[in-house]
Design a protein around this motif. Structure first.
Motif, PDB file in Angstrom:
ATOM      1  N   TYR A  49      12.225  -2.127  -0.156  1.00  0.00           N
ATOM      2  CA  TYR A  49      11.399  -1.160  -0.885  1.00  0.00           C
ATOM      3  C   TYR A  49      11.960  -0.894  -2.285  1.00  0.00           C
ATOM      4  N   THR A  50      13.266  -0.818  -2.398  1.00  0.00           N
ATOM      5  CA  THR A  50      13.895  -0.455  -3.670  1.00  0.00           C
ATOM      6  C   THR A  50      13.377  -1.280  -4.834  1.00  0.00           C
ATOM      7  N   PHE A  51      13.387  -2.595  -4.678  1.00  0.00           N
ATOM      8  CA  PHE A  51      13.035  -3.462  -5.798  1.00  0.00           C
ATOM      9  C   PHE A  51      11.535  -3.475  -6.065  1.00  0.00           C
ATOM     10  N   ARG A  52      10.734  -3.205  -5.062  1.00  0.00           N
ATOM     11  CA  ARG A  52       9.291  -3.081  -5.280  1.00  0.00           C
ATOM     12  C   ARG A  52       8.970  -1.785  -6.020  1.00  0.00           C
ATOM     13  N   VAL A  53       9.692  -0.731  -5.672  1.00  0.00           N
ATOM     14  CA  VAL A  53       9.505   0.532  -6.389  1.00  0.00           C
ATOM     15  C   VAL A  53      10.018   0.421  -7.823  1.00  0.00           C
ATOM     16  N   ALA A  54      11.109  -0.305  -8.021  1.00  0.00           N
ATOM     17  CA  ALA A  54      11.680  -0.469  -9.365  1.00  0.00           C
ATOM     18  C   ALA A  54      10.669  -1.047 -10.346  1.00  0.00           C
ATOM     19  N   GLU A  55       9.779  -1.893  -9.856  1.00  0.00           N
ATOM     20  CA  GLU A  55       8.747  -2.470 -10.715  1.00  0.00           C
ATOM     21  C   GLU A  55       7.791  -1.405 -11.246  1.00  0.00           C
ATOM     22  N   ARG A  56       7.634  -0.305 -10.505  1.00  0.00           N
ATOM     23  CA  ARG A  56       6.721   0.769 -10.910  1.00  0.00           C
ATOM     24  C   ARG A  56       7.366   1.769 -11.862  1.00  0.00           C
ATOM     25  N   ILE A  57       8.685   1.727 -12.008  1.00  0.00           N
ATOM     26  CA  ILE A  57       9.374   2.727 -12.839  1.00  0.00           C
ATOM     27  C   ILE A  57      10.257   2.028 -13.884  1.00  0.00           C
ATOM     28  N   PRO A  58       9.669   1.247 -14.776  1.00  0.00           N
ATOM     29  CA  PRO A  58      10.474   0.500 -15.759  1.00  0.00           C
ATOM     30  C   PRO A  58      11.308   1.404 -16.659  1.00  0.00           C
ATOM     31  N   ASP A  59      10.859   2.651 -16.877  1.00  0.00           N
ATOM     32  CA  ASP A  59      11.587   3.580 -17.743  1.00  0.00           C
ATOM     33  C   ASP A  59      12.294   4.675 -16.952  1.00  0.00           C
ATOM     34  N   GLY A  60      12.319   4.540 -15.636  1.00  0.00           N
ATOM     35  CA  GLY A  60      12.981   5.525 -14.793  1.00  0.00           C
ATOM     36  C   GLY A  60      14.245   4.967 -14.184  1.00  0.00           C
ATOM     37  N   LYS A  61      14.573   5.463 -13.011  1.00  0.00           N
ATOM     38  CA  LYS A  61      15.732   4.936 -12.277  1.00  0.00           C
ATOM     39  C   LYS A  61      15.522   5.187 -10.795  1.00  0.00           C
ATOM     40  N   ILE A  62      16.153   4.352 -10.002  1.00  0.00           N
ATOM     41  CA  ILE A  62      16.091   4.526  -8.549  1.00  0.00           C
ATOM     42  C   ILE A  62      17.482   4.378  -7.959  1.00  0.00           C
ATOM     43  N   LYS A 110      -2.780   8.526   6.383  1.00  0.00           N
ATOM     44  CA  LYS A 110      -3.079   7.763   7.596  1.00  0.00           C
ATOM     45  C   LYS A 110      -3.562   6.349   7.243  1.00  0.00           C
ATOM     46  N   PHE A 111      -3.104   5.836   6.122  1.00  0.00           N
ATOM     47  CA  PHE A 111      -3.607   4.558   5.637  1.00  0.00           C
ATOM     48  C   PHE A 111      -2.749   3.360   6.031  1.00  0.00           C
ATOM     49  N   LEU A 112      -1.547   3.599   6.572  1.00  0.00           N
ATOM     50  CA  LEU A 112      -0.698   2.490   6.995  1.00  0.00           C
ATOM     51  C   LEU A 112      -1.052   2.055   8.421  1.00  0.00           C
ATOM     52  N   LYS A 113      -0.759   0.812   8.734  1.00  0.00           N
ATOM     53  CA  LYS A 113      -1.203   0.250  10.004  1.00  0.00           C
ATOM     54  C   LYS A 113      -0.487   0.850  11.209  1.00  0.00           C
ATOM     55  N   ILE A 114       0.819   1.002  11.113  1.00  0.00           N
ATOM     56  CA  ILE A 114       1.573   1.440  12.284  1.00  0.00           C
ATOM     57  C   ILE A 114       2.569   2.559  11.967  1.00  0.00           C
ATOM     58  N   GLN A 115       2.532   3.070  10.748  1.00  0.00           N
ATOM     59  CA  GLN A 115       3.500   4.078  10.337  1.00  0.00           C
ATOM     60  C   GLN A 115       2.822   5.326   9.788  1.00  0.00           C
ATOM     61  N   HIS A 116       3.544   6.448   9.898  1.00  0.00           N
ATOM     62  CA  HIS A 116       3.178   7.660   9.188  1.00  0.00           C
ATOM     63  C   HIS A 116       3.587   7.523   7.722  1.00  0.00           C
ATOM     64  N   LEU A 135       0.822  -1.198   0.000  1.00  0.00           N
ATOM     65  CA  LEU A 135       0.000   0.000   0.000  1.00  0.00           C
ATOM     66  C   LEU A 135       0.863   1.257   0.000  1.00  0.00           C
ATOM     67  N   ALA A 136       1.952   1.215   0.748  1.00  0.00           N
ATOM     68  CA  ALA A 136       2.874   2.351   0.774  1.00  0.00           C
ATOM     69  C   ALA A 136       3.485   2.577  -0.599  1.00  0.00           C
ATOM     70  N   VAL A 137       3.941   1.508  -1.234  1.00  0.00           N
ATOM     71  CA  VAL A 137       4.547   1.618  -2.559  1.00  0.00           C
ATOM     72  C   VAL A 137       3.525   2.129  -3.574  1.00  0.00           C
ATOM     73  N   LYS A 138       2.303   1.642  -3.473  1.00  0.00           N
ATOM     74  CA  LYS A 138       1.237   2.065  -4.385  1.00  0.00           C
ATOM     75  C   LYS A 138       0.964   3.561  -4.270  1.00  0.00           C
ATOM     76  N   ASN A 139       1.103   4.120  -3.082  1.00  0.00           N
ATOM     77  CA  ASN A 139       0.788   5.525  -2.848  1.00  0.00           C
ATOM     78  C   ASN A 139       1.958   6.475  -3.096  1.00  0.00           C
ATOM     79  N   LEU A 140       3.111   5.967  -3.445  1.00  0.00           N
ATOM     80  CA  LEU A 140       4.204   6.856  -3.810  1.00  0.00           C
ATOM     81  C   LEU A 140       3.838   7.569  -5.116  1.00  0.00           C
TER      82      LEU A 140
END
Length: 243
Positions: free
Chosen positions: A100-113, A228-234, A77-82
């Motif tokens: 997190y890095t590799f999960r985010v990488a899936e969302r940016i195939p033409d970008g970079k992280i 405020k959508f994460l269970k225990i984190q901001h 959910l956090a990755v989806k909301n970035l």
């Protein structure tokens, strides 16, 4: 006369030293950091009323990669909301094992992280994993205690997951991140909620939203979303404010 000349000579040597010491003392007084006896798991270094915690070393990799993490934290959910597009240029500051890095990488195939780490062991692991997974858009990057060493004005989104509270020099790091962001760039902090004593995390490894906003506002950032959508984190989204 000899005594007088000797006294003048001694004073001529001592006075510059006193002036130098006074100047150094003034510099310490001007420092944004204060010091006290360390709390349990704390460094004793204080920034804007908050004691900085110790850094979790790469020995904690297994905890980062634990099977229960998704259920406990809602990482997907956090990755989806970035706020990303397929071409975003991103920085994961304090990337650790790259959870997190590799999960985010899936969302940016033409970008970079940029996967930023200060620990060589972590960087070597990130490099091996990106090759195994075939993520050419992942760039392991050696940071320092004061800078993530990112290119100026190049980053769309930078994020830190349970990292900010451990920064040894938060002011210097925030100013460096500010410089690396594009004019409309964003910095996102994901931190365990310090307002909730029931969250079973060491106190210095949690942060309140109020404290985070205070520190980032002082370094050129404006809070634009308090998710405020994460269970225990901001999920705190900060916009870069122009110089």
């Amino acid at each position: 006369m000899k005594i007088l000349r000797y006294t003048i000579l001694v004073l001529g040597c001592i006075l510059p030293l006193i002036a130098c010491q006074a100047q150094n003392g003034s510099q310490k007084d001007d420092s944004p950091y204060k010091f006290k006896n360390p709390s349990w798991d704390g460094t004793g270094k204080i920034y804007m009323g908050r004691e900085i915690s110790h850094i979790m070393g790469f020995a904690g990799k297994d905890w980062l990669e634990r099977d229960s993490r998704e259920a406990e934290e809602g990482v997907s959910l956090a990755v989806k909301n970035l706020p990303l597009t397929s071409e975003s240029v991103v920085a994961d500051i304090g990337a650790g094992s790259g959870y997190y890095t590799f999960r985010v990488a899936e969302r940016i195939p033409d970008g970079k992280i940029y996967a930023v780490e200060v620990q060589d062991e972590a960087l070597n692991y990130l490099d091996r994993r990106r090759k195994e997974l075939g993520f050419e858009q992942v760039i392991p990057t050696k940071g320092s205690s004061t800078s993530p060493n990112l290119p100026d004005g190049a980053i769309d989104v930078a994020f830190m997951v349970d990292v900010y509270h451990e920064l040894e020099f938060p002011q210097e790091m925030l100013q460096s991140i500010h410089q690396s962001l594009k004019p409309d760039g964003k910095l996102i902090l994901i931190e365990y909620r310090g307002e909730d004593p029931t969250i079973a995390i060491k106190p210095l490894h949690k942060m309140t939203a109020r404290q985070a906003e205070k520190e980032l506002k002082a370094n050129g950032f404006k809070l634009v979303e308090n998710g405020k959508f994460l269970k225990i984190q901001h999920f705190l989204v900060f916009q870069k404010v122009s110089d």
